[in-house]
Design an enzyme around this catalytic site. Structure first.
Site, PDB file in Angstrom:
ATOM      1  N   GLY A  50       0.871  -1.176   0.000  1.00  0.00           N
ATOM      2  CA  GLY A  50       0.000   0.000   0.000  1.00  0.00           C
ATOM      3  C   GLY A  50       0.902   1.218   0.000  1.00  0.00           C
ATOM      4  CD  GLU A  51       2.359   5.435  -0.934  1.00  0.00           C
ATOM      5  OE1 GLU A  51       1.959   4.815  -1.941  1.00  0.00           O
ATOM      6  OE2 GLU A  51       3.540   5.812  -0.809  1.00  0.00           O
ATOM      7  CB  SER A  52       5.354   2.637   3.828  1.00  0.00           C
ATOM      8  OG  SER A  52       6.062   3.558   3.040  1.00  0.00           O
ATOM      9  CB  CYS A  82       5.229  -3.928  -1.281  1.00  0.00           C
ATOM     10  SG  CYS A  82       5.703  -2.703  -2.497  1.00  0.00           S
ATOM     11  NE  ARG A 108       8.059   5.308   0.904  1.00  0.00           N
ATOM     12  CZ  ARG A 108       7.291   6.380   0.759  1.00  0.00           C
ATOM     13  NH1 ARG A 108       7.653   7.532   1.269  1.00  0.00           N
ATOM     14  NH2 ARG A 108       6.160   6.296   0.087  1.00  0.00           N
ATOM     15  NE  ARG A 136       2.856   3.390  -6.664  1.00  0.00           N
ATOM     16  CZ  ARG A 136       2.769   3.734  -5.393  1.00  0.00           C
ATOM     17  NH1 ARG A 136       3.663   4.528  -4.858  1.00  0.00           N
ATOM     18  NH2 ARG A 136       1.773   3.319  -4.665  1.00  0.00           N
ATOM     19  CG  HIS A 171       2.788  -6.735  -4.258  1.00  0.00           C
ATOM     20  ND1 HIS A 171       1.971  -6.182  -3.300  1.00  0.00           N
ATOM     21  CD2 HIS A 171       3.586  -5.736  -4.693  1.00  0.00           C
ATOM     22  CE1 HIS A 171       2.245  -4.902  -3.164  1.00  0.00           C
ATOM     23  NE2 HIS A 171       3.219  -4.600  -4.006  1.00  0.00           N
ATOM     24  CD  GLU A 173       0.211  -9.051  -2.082  1.00  0.00           C
ATOM     25  OE1 GLU A 173       1.304  -9.640  -1.968  1.00  0.00           O
ATOM     26  OE2 GLU A 173       0.116  -7.819  -2.188  1.00  0.00           O
TER      27      GLU A 173
HETATM   28  N1  GLN Z   1       5.761   2.823  -2.834  1.00  0.00           N
HETATM   29  C1  GLN Z   1       5.035   2.348  -1.709  1.00  0.00           C
HETATM   30  C2  GLN Z   1       5.596   2.905  -0.402  1.00  0.00           C
HETATM   31  O1  GLN Z   1       6.597   3.534  -0.412  1.00  0.00           O
HETATM   32  C3  GLN Z   1       5.049   0.843  -1.646  1.00  0.00           C
HETATM   33  C4  GLN Z   1       4.321   0.304  -2.830  1.00  0.00           C
HETATM   34  C5  GLN Z   1       3.559  -0.955  -2.564  1.00  0.00           C
HETATM   35  O2  GLN Z   1       3.347  -1.380  -1.428  1.00  0.00           O
HETATM   36  N2  GLN Z   1       3.081  -1.541  -3.622  1.00  0.00           N
HETATM   37  O3  GLN Z   1       5.015   2.732   0.612  1.00  0.00           O
END
Ligand code: GLN
Length: 196
Positions: A50-52, A82, A108, A136, A171, A173
């Site tokens: 997701g987005e850390s 991720c 990241r 990403r 990933h 999953e």
């Molecule tokens: N770019 C995201 C981050 O820095 C990680 C991307 C992902 O979990 N698919 O959190």
């Protein structure tokens, strides 16, 4: 078999995909969204992609950061994928660490924001060749102390483990291959047996 349950952090990101994998493996699971959810017993934790930065902020705002960090530090098996990997890293290049329980340094968006999504196959130590979807994705720049690298793609470390903490920059999953989740569940099962 020991009754074992897995908590999946479900604040944001790809948590449903992990739930589907656990479903296929017949492992009981539930979503962690608020403090009350931590009253249930669980023997393993999944930190999804997701987005850390967003997850890190929500973890603190919702009062989940302190209790989860304590559980992880005490040896609770964790699978971080991720963004979940970034949450566990002790050092985050250009960012702020969250749990910081794993002796890895990560960067990241290491592939750049646009070029960060690709698919390949790679060797995962102890598992074999697995499909690897990167979105990403971060890279693990270095491992130290008790952490060991488990996979490399184009010279970058993309999976590591330290005790019961297992992380992948890709990933697992998303590709229908159950082996990474099985590896994590084996640790959770052992943990459940010992703490029963
Ligand atoms: N770019 C995201 C981050 O820095 C990680 C991307 C992902 O979990 N698919 O959190």
């Amino acid at each position: 078999m020991t009754a074992m349950r897995i908590g999946i952090l479900a604040l944001q990101g790809a948590f449903a995909e992990h739930a589907a994998m656990l479903e296929r493996l017949g492992a009981a699971h539930f979503e962690i969204r608020q403090q009350r959810d931590l009253e249930q017993e669980f023997d393993g934790l999944i930190l999804p992609g997701g987005e850390s930065t967003v997850m890190s902020k929500l973890l603190r705002e919702l009062g989940l950061f302190v209790p989860l960090r304590a559980r992880i530090a005490a040896g609770l098996p964790v699978l971080g994928t991720c963004a979940g990997l970034i949450l566990l890293a002790k050092e985050v290049d250009g960012g702020t660490p969250c749990f910081g329980t794993m002796e890895i340094r990560v960067r990241r968006n290491a592939y750049g924001r646009q070029l960060g999504s690709f698919f390949t196959h790679g060797a995962l130590r102890g598992v074999g060749t697995v499909p690897m979807t990167f979105i990403r994705a971060p890279q693990i720049e270095s491992v130290s102390g008790g952490a060991e690298a488990l996979a490399e793609v184009n010279g970058a470390i993309v999976a590591a483990r330290q005790g019961n903490q297992l992380v992948t920059a890709f990933h697992p999953e998303l590709d229908g291959d159950l082996r990474v989740h099985s590896l994590f569940l084996a640790a959770a099962e052992q943990y459940a047996a010992v703490s029963a």
